[in-house]
Design a protein around this motif. Structure first.
Motif, PDB file in Angstrom:
ATOM      1  N   PRO A 116       0.842  -1.194   0.000  1.00 61.25           N
ATOM      2  CA  PRO A 116       0.000   0.000   0.000  1.00 61.25           C
ATOM      3  C   PRO A 116       0.881   1.250   0.000  1.00 61.25           C
ATOM      4  O   PRO A 116       2.064   1.192   0.320  1.00 61.25           O
ATOM      5  N   SER A 117       0.267   2.339  -0.352  1.00 66.45           N
ATOM      6  CA  SER A 117       1.000   3.595  -0.474  1.00 66.45           C
ATOM      7  C   SER A 117       1.223   4.224   0.892  1.00 66.45           C
ATOM      8  O   SER A 117       0.274   4.615   1.568  1.00 66.45           O
ATOM      9  N   GLU A 118       2.469   4.358   1.291  1.00 64.78           N
ATOM     10  CA  GLU A 118       2.725   4.932   2.625  1.00 64.78           C
ATOM     11  C   GLU A 118       2.358   6.415   2.685  1.00 64.78           C
ATOM     12  O   GLU A 118       2.089   6.952   3.750  1.00 64.78           O
ATOM     13  N   SER A 164       2.097   1.450  -4.748  1.00 64.73           N
ATOM     14  CA  SER A 164       3.090   2.085  -3.879  1.00 64.73           C
ATOM     15  C   SER A 164       3.873   3.247  -4.512  1.00 64.73           C
ATOM     16  O   SER A 164       4.042   4.285  -3.874  1.00 64.73           O
ATOM     17  N   GLU A 178       8.755   5.280   6.208  1.00 61.24           N
ATOM     18  CA  GLU A 178       7.773   4.327   5.691  1.00 61.24           C
ATOM     19  C   GLU A 178       7.887   2.948   6.325  1.00 61.24           C
ATOM     20  O   GLU A 178       6.891   2.271   6.537  1.00 61.24           O
ATOM     21  N   LEU A 200       5.459   1.480   9.157  1.00 60.16           N
ATOM     22  CA  LEU A 200       4.097   0.980   8.941  1.00 60.16           C
ATOM     23  C   LEU A 200       3.964   0.083   7.715  1.00 60.16           C
ATOM     24  O   LEU A 200       2.892  -0.467   7.467  1.00 60.16           O
ATOM     25  N   GLN A 201       5.042  -0.073   6.966  1.00 57.88           N
ATOM     26  CA  GLN A 201       4.980  -0.854   5.723  1.00 57.88           C
ATOM     27  C   GLN A 201       5.358  -2.322   5.984  1.00 57.88           C
ATOM     28  O   GLN A 201       5.834  -2.656   7.066  1.00 57.88           O
ATOM     29  N   TYR A 202       5.128  -3.184   5.006  1.00 52.70           N
ATOM     30  CA  TYR A 202       5.720  -4.518   5.035  1.00 52.70           C
ATOM     31  C   TYR A 202       7.237  -4.385   5.102  1.00 52.70           C
ATOM     32  O   TYR A 202       7.800  -3.407   4.597  1.00 52.70           O
TER      33      TYR A 202
END
Lengths: 421, 421
Positions: free
Chosen positions: A41-43, A384, B64, B67-69
């Protein structure tokens, strides 16, 4: 020197590294790569400020459950939130039908461990999500694919495949499907087909594993919300094991998703999760819980739909302008992916080293096929990268295709080096 | 009605609910229960204010990766922190030998899945940690126990058990051990025995799984730090798979632990973790990373040692004063537990309903035995309750023991109801 091979399990021998995750390593190792590979997903769209406030409130409140071990089923107020959220999807549920999982990947893993013996068969769409393939193969299951039409899985193919497997004496446990904006194709299964599938599962005494991470991310220019109605909403016989997640709507970094199924199965899933990791993160669960209760999720959803729809448009336009017909695709009606077909004689596998050399990556379509040698496709994720990076990536992809074509007429072998930029 | 039993795997049939977790449900269902059951760290000792500051910095920084993978192996700066931390334990390591796991429970699960086939044997201490038992049984392994002396596992028993199993044609994969303040006994294995075990594993071509969550929580009145030296520190042949965790020192709510092993094994562990849950929480990992880099962990450790040593003293004193010889135990030299033996004819299983009725819970010792019918023990955890609650719990336990004794001389059956308070 210790010989470790003798200690490995049969399961370990059959585990394969994810093609998507492998692309992630290429990305991490390099400075300037445009990544169309992982479905991140787009941070830029994360609710950073709201999360900051929530974290501050949670940690200053010193509520022990934030940092302590918690119940395996999940944090109870979060389960209440999920019950509400499910009712918005027309799925009536309750606590005894739910378990919180560490991402839907853990949900798939747990489903596999509780339902599959080595040699059991799982029916999947062709192509299908690599994470599910990995989870089911890790317990020794065999995956058999059925082809898809423009509106999803082909029910006739499903029936004839099942009949053939059963007449061969195979044990088929369930059909795994992503009806909303499938990963990797982006396909949306028609409502009529959904109802037929439920009937089919009941008639043939099979379960359905419905994986639904993208449901809220439909694009309103071409999709009505009603078209995303989950199978689980019309399941009168508890045939459906339903998985969904907050990873694509709030953030993956909390690792919060959920499984919904008949209580008799959820009891088993709970015990499997106990052995797997005891419980989800208290902090992650309470961040998600508060984000839902404070309306953050509700405010995010329309924004996210617009955000990803715009990115889809940017990618589709850039591919159209730059690639001049070297790729074809169906317009995605939601989700994160353009599933694009390369014009022969190029294919997704052989193009990849050229793409890496040009500083752009994707996932080769062959990774999503459990059978056959389908290599014409590539999965391009628009979720992303920023708009500029999407355009830059399309240019690089065009260059890579030119390189690959030129190479076909020259004697040298394709570059095998990691990306130089 | 759908018959779900036909869909279950053999593994699901062999999964059992954890006795410790079951006690957690009793606790959650009731208002006033003193819990000596789960080995929860003390939330009063968590570094709440520091965590609040760190969360604020992380989320306002909008990095980022929070909260990102993330990478399956773990967040790279955290891996660096772990390399340093391991060197303080005299274990030289590097990134290719490490993988971050979602608690050590996931480490145990992954080790089981990568190394064990159904029917393989794991040697364990008798009694042994229930979470490990559950993880190894979930993949169909058989657990065989070897008895312990005051300084840990009996090496002669280990050798004779191995010889017997091998002559029976059984495949033994590894010995699972918690050398520092074992769960549930609190035993500390002597340094001489540790070295002998390494030699024994090399001679017999076996692996060792060393689970080390309590190492930093030694009590300086009776234990020197040098006595906690891990097996992995002296492992010249990569025989040791080493697990440790931040759950007992920072907080369980982040779900951050790690596995250290030979690179050839860690590659497999990484792939298994990919299929299990893709990656750990970015937020959880970065909270832990910052807490280590800002010196929070280092400042916490001496405090925690004092905190738990004081609680041990309070429990031991309360048991001595209240129970008047109905229980006997060895003084714990670190960790979270008093492993107490009930005077016959009472036992830990039959006492439990009386304890629940009086509003105090523990884990019955029989849950930690993989063979035999040893029921004389109970595990009392002093880590989580406050000093007052520890004293109150000891009084309730004394009452429960009186009730049970009285009941033995009366005709009625023991109370089977959930706790009334």
């Amino acid at each position: 020197m210790t010989n470790f091979d003798q200690f490995l399990s049969a399961a370990a021998e059959s585990m394969r590294e994810s093609a998507i995750r492998k692309m992630g390593s290429v990305l991490a190792a390099s400075r300037d790569v445009v990544s169309f590979a992982p479905g991140y997903p787009s941070e830029a769209a994360f609710a950073w400020d709201e999360f900051r406030t929530i974290a501050d409130d949670l940690l200053s409140g010193r509520r022990e459950s934030v940092l302590q071990y918690g119940a395996t089923r999940g944090y109870r107020p979060l389960l209440e939130v999920i019950v509400d959220l499910m009712s918005k999807r027309a799925i009536e549920t309750s606590h005894e039908r739910l378990v919180v999982t560490s991402g839907s990947q853990q949900g798939l893993d747990i489903v596999g461990r509780v339902l599959l013996n080595p040699g059991d068969v799982v029916l999947v769409e062709l192509p299908s999500y690599t994470g599910a393939i990995a989870a089911f193969r890790a317990v020794g299951a065999e995956l058999v694919g059925v082809r898809q039409d423009a509106d999803g899985y082909d029910l006739d193919a499903l029936s004839s495949t099942l009949a053939r497997l059963r007449s061969d004496g195979r044990r088929v446990k369930f059909f795994y499907t992503v009806p909303n904006f499938q990963n990797p194709t982006g396909l949306l299964v028609s409502l009529a087909k959904r109802l037929s599938l439920l009937e089919w599962a009941e008639r043939h005494d099979l379960l359905i594993v419905e994986d639904d991470p993208y449901r809220d991310l439909y694009f309103s220019d071409v999709t009505r919300e009603a078209e995303t109605r989950p199978l689980a909403a019309d399941d009168g016989h508890d045939r459906v094991i339903y998985l969904s997640s907050f990873s694509k709507t709030l953030a993956p970094g909390f690792r919060v998703a959920w499984l919904n199924a008949a209580p008799a199965l959820v009891e088993r899933f709970e015990i499997a999760k106990q052995a797997a990791d005891l419980c989800n993160s208290g902090l992650g669960q309470q961040m998600v819980n508060e984000a839902c209760r404070r309306g953050v999720l509700e405010r995010q959803l329309p924004r996210l739909r617009t955000h990803y729809q715009e990115k889809r448009d940017i990618m589709v336009r850039a591919l159209t302008e730059t690639l001049g017909g070297a790729l074809t695709w169906e317009l995605p009606r939601g989700g994160f992916f353009v599933w694009a077909r390369l014009r022969e004689p190029l294919d997704g596998d052989s193009l990849l080293p050229f793409a890496v050399a040009r500083g752009v990556i994707y996932v080769m379509g062959s990774a999503f096929f459990v059978s056959g040698q389908e290599r014409q496709y590539i999965r391009l994720s628009f979720s992303s990268p920023s708009p500029d990076r999407i355009r830059e990536g399309a240019r690089r992809l065009a260059d890579a295709i030119s390189d690959a074509r030129a190479e076909r007429t020259a004697p040298a072998s394709p570059p095998a080096e990691p990306p130089s930029r």
